[in-house]
Design an enzyme around this catalytic site. Structure first.
Site, PDB file in Angstrom:
ATOM      1  N   GLU A 112       0.819  -1.225   0.000  1.00 54.81           N
ATOM      2  CA  GLU A 112       0.000   0.000   0.000  1.00 54.81           C
ATOM      3  C   GLU A 112       0.846   1.266   0.000  1.00 54.81           C
ATOM      4  O   GLU A 112       1.248   1.742   1.068  1.00 54.81           O
ATOM      5  CB  GLU A 112      -0.955   0.022   1.208  1.00 54.81           C
ATOM      6  CG  GLU A 112      -1.825   1.283   1.231  1.00 54.81           C
ATOM      7  CD  GLU A 112      -2.794   1.358   2.402  1.00 54.81           C
ATOM      8  OE1 GLU A 112      -2.698   0.541   3.330  1.00 54.81           O
ATOM      9  OE2 GLU A 112      -3.643   2.260   2.387  1.00 54.81           O
ATOM     10  N   LYS A 127      -2.360  -1.886  -3.305  1.00 60.07           N
ATOM     11  CA  LYS A 127      -3.416  -1.024  -2.755  1.00 60.07           C
ATOM     12  C   LYS A 127      -2.985   0.427  -2.908  1.00 60.07           C
ATOM     13  O   LYS A 127      -2.364   0.998  -2.004  1.00 60.07           O
ATOM     14  CB  LYS A 127      -3.661  -1.375  -1.281  1.00 60.07           C
ATOM     15  CG  LYS A 127      -4.647  -0.471  -0.571  1.00 60.07           C
ATOM     16  CD  LYS A 127      -5.151  -1.090   0.719  1.00 60.07           C
ATOM     17  CE  LYS A 127      -6.035  -0.104   1.463  1.00 60.07           C
ATOM     18  NZ  LYS A 127      -6.810  -0.735   2.533  1.00 60.07           N
TER      19      LYS A 127
HETATM   20  P1  13P Z   1      -9.264   4.365   3.779  1.00 62.89           P
HETATM   21  O1  13P Z   1     -10.091   3.706   2.698  1.00 62.89           O
HETATM   22  O2  13P Z   1     -10.102   4.990   4.868  1.00 62.89           O
HETATM   23  O3  13P Z   1      -8.219   5.270   3.229  1.00 62.89           O
HETATM   24  O4  13P Z   1      -8.515   3.194   4.551  1.00 62.89           O
HETATM   25  C1  13P Z   1      -7.873   2.237   3.814  1.00 62.89           C
HETATM   26  C2  13P Z   1      -6.675   1.799   4.520  1.00 62.89           C
HETATM   27  O5  13P Z   1      -6.515   0.627   4.786  1.00 62.89           O
HETATM   28  C3  13P Z   1      -5.656   2.812   4.885  1.00 62.89           C
HETATM   29  O6  13P Z   1      -4.478   2.182   5.278  1.00 62.89           O
END
Ligand code: 13P
Length: 338
Positions: free
Chosen positions: A178, A220
């Site tokens: 991510e 992500k």
């Molecule tokens: P959000 O969709 O609220 O941004 O959260 C996703 C997430 O896992 C952030 O690390």
């Protein structure tokens, strides 16, 4: 099952048609902030009650293939004593775990941040596996301005993400990688595209260097949007086009799925954008959602800590999950909001 077969099975379960991932892995301070907004104290019991409620939502597995949990939740139990990861697995939802230890300032790089948590990660992952986790998440954060993120921050975070992903695969855990380019700031959508492209390029270069199998990971990312303080917010079509363009330039076709974070978009915006992205046409990867706030906000508003509101909260969660399930196939219509 060999590690490779286990990784393959987990990926296949997560990318199933019509589904996305529910991010319910808010850290202690973050869940306290979310609860404060609805007048709920962040006690261990309230967190358990709330997350049990989400997991017990009837029919959730029709739209949700995986759930990201926080370490505390992995050890908590439903009212009937069933461990919460097992509740998820029984519903056909793969349990996952946030494994990074949060961000700190990057030394000698004012304004940049780095994510920590690599030390002892392999051992921790083995424990999480025992508790039922089959995939993991690590979030790198990039502040954006005319000069940020620095090349150093891009390189250092790519290295940490790659080390994390390699350790996960070594333990038979699917890594969700991510890299989040933040929404905060007054930058243009073009600047966000430029930064996101540089970030993703560095991330995949590092992943490759660390021998990570692209087939056994998920990405992500944030969508490409203008900073939230920029006077001209890009339209839906522009967000979709810029996002897909950057992804096509940087993400290998071997990656099975891209699951967007919502990052502060409203629930409806996040759905509309995902839908527009999928309407552009077939891409090498599944394009789905791994939303935290955009899935949970309406549920939290409905719940407000009252056991009597549990059903309404579950309905609110199911509605957003269903609409994002449609958006994931480019089948969402505004009329479905009613
Ligand atoms: P959000 O969709 O609220 O941004 O959260 C996703 C997430 O896992 C952030 O690390």
């Amino acid at each position: 099952m060999s590690h490779s077969e286990q990784l393959q099975a987990t990926v296949a379960a997560l990318v199933r048609p019509g589904r996305g991932i529910l991010a319910a892995d808010e850290s202690g301070p973050t869940i306290a902030k979310r609860f404060k907004a609805i007048g709920v104290e962040s006690t261990e019991e309230n967190r358990r009650a709330y997350r049990s409620l989400l997991l017990a939502t009837p029919g959730l597995d029709a739209y949700i293939s995986g759930i990201i949990l926080y370490e505390e939740t992995l050890a908590q139990r439903a009212d009937d004593g069933t461990p919460l990861p097992e509740v998820a697995a029984r519903h056909g939802i793969v349990p996952g775990i946030k494994v990074d230890a949060g961000k700190i300032p990057l030394a000698l790089a004012p304004g940049d941040e780095i994510t920590q948590g690599l030390d002892g990660l392999g051992k921790r992952l083995a424990g999480y596996r025992e508790q039922g986790a089959r995939f993991a998440k690590w979030r790198a954060v990039y502040n954006i301005s005319d000069t940020l993120p620095s090349r150093l921050a891009i390189k250092a975070n790519a290295h940490a993400l790659a080390r994390y992903a390699a350790i996960c695969q070594d333990e038979g855990i699917v890594p969700i990688v991510e890299p989040e380019v933040l929404l905060d700031g007054g930058h243009t959508i073009e600047r966000c595209a430029e930064v996101t492209e540089a970030v993703l390029h560095a991330v995949f270069h590092a992943l490759s260097g660390h021998r990570v199998a692209f087939e056994h990971m998920l990405l992500k990312p944030s969508m490409v949007v203008a900073g939230k303080d920029h006077p001209r917010q890009a339209g839906v079509a522009e967000v979709a086009a810029q996002t897909v363009r950057v992804l096509r330039r940087t993400v290998p076709a071997a990656v099975p799925g891209i699951f967007f974070l919502s990052g502060g978009q409203t629930p409806v915006e996040a759905t509309v954008h995902l839908d527009a992205i999928n309407r552009i046409g077939p891409q090498p990867w599944v394009l789905s959602f791994s939303y935290g706030r955009a899935l949970q906000e309406p549920a939290q508003q409905a719940w407000r800590g009252q056991p009597g509101n549990a059903r309404a909260a579950q309905d609110a969660l199911l509605t957003r999950a269903r609409l994002n399930g449609a958006a994931r196939d480019g089948r969402y219509e505004a009329a479905m909001e009613k």
